[in-house]
Write an enzyme that holds these catalytic residues in place. Sequence first.
Site, PDB file in Angstrom:
ATOM      1  N   ARG A 108       1.022  -1.333  -0.021  1.00 56.74           N
ATOM      2  CA  ARG A 108       0.128   0.064   0.174  1.00 56.74           C
ATOM      3  C   ARG A 108       0.758   1.011  -0.122  1.00 56.74           C
ATOM      4  O   ARG A 108       1.487   1.620   1.042  1.00 56.74           O
ATOM      5  CB  ARG A 108      -0.887   0.004   1.357  1.00 56.74           C
ATOM      6  CG  ARG A 108      -1.497   1.336   1.519  1.00 56.74           C
ATOM      7  CD  ARG A 108      -2.489   1.244   2.635  1.00 56.74           C
ATOM      8  NE  ARG A 108      -3.909   0.606   1.969  1.00 56.74           N
ATOM      9  CZ  ARG A 108      -4.979   0.551   2.573  1.00 56.74           C
ATOM     10  NH1 ARG A 108      -5.178   1.287   3.579  1.00 56.74           N
ATOM     11  NH2 ARG A 108      -5.926  -0.012   2.010  1.00 56.74           N
ATOM     12  N   HIS A 135      -7.416   1.007  -6.282  1.00 52.51           N
ATOM     13  CA  HIS A 135      -7.673   0.268  -5.354  1.00 52.51           C
ATOM     14  C   HIS A 135      -8.393  -1.206  -5.705  1.00 52.51           C
ATOM     15  O   HIS A 135      -9.294  -1.316  -5.334  1.00 52.51           O
ATOM     16  CB  HIS A 135      -8.478   0.889  -4.181  1.00 52.51           C
ATOM     17  CG  HIS A 135      -8.332   0.371  -2.779  1.00 52.51           C
ATOM     18  ND1 HIS A 135      -7.593  -1.032  -2.447  1.00 52.51           N
ATOM     19  CD2 HIS A 135      -9.136   0.586  -1.433  1.00 52.51           C
ATOM     20  CE1 HIS A 135      -7.789  -1.322  -1.125  1.00 52.51           C
ATOM     21  NE2 HIS A 135      -8.744  -0.401  -0.584  1.00 52.51           N
ATOM     22  N   GLN A 138     -10.205  -3.896  -3.336  1.00 52.62           N
ATOM     23  CA  GLN A 138     -11.555  -3.503  -2.886  1.00 52.62           C
ATOM     24  C   GLN A 138     -12.518  -3.534  -3.910  1.00 52.62           C
ATOM     25  O   GLN A 138     -13.807  -4.038  -3.559  1.00 52.62           O
ATOM     26  CB  GLN A 138     -11.319  -1.793  -2.190  1.00 52.62           C
ATOM     27  CG  GLN A 138     -12.753  -1.440  -1.602  1.00 52.62           C
ATOM     28  CD  GLN A 138     -13.186  -1.946  -0.530  1.00 52.62           C
ATOM     29  OE1 GLN A 138     -12.431  -2.267   0.483  1.00 52.62           O
ATOM     30  NE2 GLN A 138     -14.324  -2.601  -0.358  1.00 52.62           N
ATOM     31  N   ASP A 230     -17.222   7.164  -1.157  1.00 57.69           N
ATOM     32  CA  ASP A 230     -16.090   7.029  -0.300  1.00 57.69           C
ATOM     33  C   ASP A 230     -15.570   8.551   0.375  1.00 57.69           C
ATOM     34  O   ASP A 230     -16.409   9.474  -0.115  1.00 57.69           O
ATOM     35  CB  ASP A 230     -14.908   6.587  -1.408  1.00 57.69           C
ATOM     36  CG  ASP A 230     -13.502   6.272  -0.722  1.00 57.69           C
ATOM     37  OD1 ASP A 230     -13.347   6.238   0.490  1.00 57.69           O
ATOM     38  OD2 ASP A 230     -12.381   6.257  -1.536  1.00 57.69           O
ATOM     39  N   CYS A 270     -16.276   1.616   0.848  1.00 59.91           N
ATOM     40  CA  CYS A 270     -15.094   0.767   1.139  1.00 59.91           C
ATOM     41  C   CYS A 270     -14.663   0.743   2.663  1.00 59.91           C
ATOM     42  O   CYS A 270     -14.020  -0.061   3.049  1.00 59.91           O
ATOM     43  CB  CYS A 270     -13.866   1.273   0.200  1.00 59.91           C
ATOM     44  SG  CYS A 270     -13.529   3.016   0.309  1.00 59.91           S
ATOM     45  N   ARG A 298     -13.485  -8.681   1.895  1.00 61.83           N
ATOM     46  CA  ARG A 298     -12.121  -8.602   1.500  1.00 61.83           C
ATOM     47  C   ARG A 298     -11.326  -9.784   1.709  1.00 61.83           C
ATOM     48  O   ARG A 298     -10.433 -10.374   0.988  1.00 61.83           O
ATOM     49  CB  ARG A 298     -11.606  -7.395   2.346  1.00 61.83           C
ATOM     50  CG  ARG A 298     -12.102  -6.015   1.800  1.00 61.83           C
ATOM     51  CD  ARG A 298     -11.520  -5.386   0.658  1.00 61.83           C
ATOM     52  NE  ARG A 298     -10.103  -5.461   0.316  1.00 61.83           N
ATOM     53  CZ  ARG A 298      -9.294  -4.368   1.098  1.00 61.83           C
ATOM     54  NH1 ARG A 298     -10.051  -3.349   1.381  1.00 61.83           N
ATOM     55  NH2 ARG A 298      -8.308  -4.407   1.063  1.00 61.83           N
TER      56      ARG A 298
HETATM   57  N1  NVA Z   1      -9.938   6.831  -1.198  1.00 60.56           N
HETATM   58  C1  NVA Z   1      -9.611   6.354   0.244  1.00 60.56           C
HETATM   59  C2  NVA Z   1      -9.686   4.967   0.340  1.00 60.56           C
HETATM   60  C3  NVA Z   1      -9.532   4.121   1.720  1.00 60.56           C
HETATM   61  C4  NVA Z   1      -9.543   2.505   1.707  1.00 60.56           C
HETATM   62  C5  NVA Z   1      -8.072   6.696   0.470  1.00 60.56           C
HETATM   63  O1  NVA Z   1      -7.470   6.408  -0.334  1.00 60.56           O
HETATM   64  O2  NVA Z   1      -7.847   7.061   1.666  1.00 60.56           O
HETATM   65  N1   CP Z   2     -11.189  -0.258   2.508  1.00 62.61           N
HETATM   66  C1   CP Z   2      -9.911  -0.345   2.919  1.00 62.61           C
HETATM   67  O1   CP Z   2      -8.828  -0.626   2.259  1.00 62.61           O
HETATM   68  O2   CP Z   2      -9.794  -0.279   4.232  1.00 62.61           O
HETATM   69  P1   CP Z   2      -8.545   0.162   5.058  1.00 62.61           P
HETATM   70  O3   CP Z   2      -7.661   1.347   4.755  1.00 62.61           O
HETATM   71  O4   CP Z   2      -8.615  -0.178   6.474  1.00 62.61           O
HETATM   72  O5   CP Z   2      -7.382  -1.097   4.817  1.00 62.61           O
END
Ligand code: NVA
Ligand code: CP
Length: 312
Positions: A108, A135, A138, A230, A270, A298
């Site tokens: 990530r 992502h 997800q 989101d 998500c 997930r």
């Molecule tokens: N768009 C959000 C998704 C988190 C799972 C982010 O990147 O923070």
């Molecule tokens: N939806 C998701 O990826 O959650 P986290 O940021 O908690 O991993």
Amino acid sequence: MLHNPWQRHKDLISIHDLSPEEVEALFQLAANVKARPDRYRTSLAGKTLAMIFEKSSTRTRVSFEMGMYQLGGLATFLSSRDIQIGRGEPISDTAKVLSRYVDGIMARTFAHATVTELAKHATVPVINGLTDLLHPCQALTDYFTMREKFGHTKGLTLAFVGDGNNMCHSLMFGGPKCGVHVRVATPERYRPKPEIVELARADARALGTTIEIFSHPEEAVAGAHVVYTDVWASMGQEAEAAERLAAFAGFMVTPALMERADKDAVFMHCLPAHRGEEVAAEVADGRWSVIFDEAENRLHVQKAILLLLMNR
Ligand code: NVA
Ligand code: CP
């Protein structure tokens, strides 16, 4: 696995790389893993996964770690603050070194290029666990969840309301592969990236679905089977939070907005969610919401991804 339907893939970086048949094969395996987890208890016995995190996570970290354990393997959590990447060790060297120790890498990261660079230099599979751009784990889970809820995905319409962000991009990539029409409503300044829209539209044309962009949530949501939102400020955009809060006024998913969707519509997110910002609490915790089923799935979908990429 006698025949691995993902044989041609080393990594999972983007849904755009997958064919509709490969997505369907993933969903079938995920459904089996979910129904009979005991059958897969030793499938990855002795295999290991390194999990690199430059950003926070609850779902991704825990579902991958528990998923590896449930498949008989082991996952190790590597915060970028603690490993040498954070002190400037090249991504390419990190990829080569980790490949000597582990059987897979999940990452990530902020820059999408970090994940593609890892994949380029790692000799083991690399899984995108979220970047600023995409992502995929997800979005694949979300389409799997739709398949469960509606019995199929073909011909459904998903309306994404809010920021044209990584989640929006991956949902646009997934729609055509699953036969889902995707409508996106964002303020004009926060549109999804034009190059992503273009790629998704080319897939949509080839596969008989549509990708439409709107400026008003009501237009996107009318008759939709899924309403998705989101956060307005993603990880890394904290400094813009106040400006974004103002820019997204009118984009909250409320019960009134849900009433404009199909009568059997579901609400998806998500997570993490900000109740009272992008979604009203009455929706997030109301009759439409399937947010915790998405979160649970997930685990099952990622176990299937791990099997397809690492059980070779
Ligand atoms: N768009 C959000 C998704 C988190 C799972 C982010 O990147 O923070
Ligand atoms: N939806 C998701 O990826 O959650 P986290 O940021 O908690 O991993």
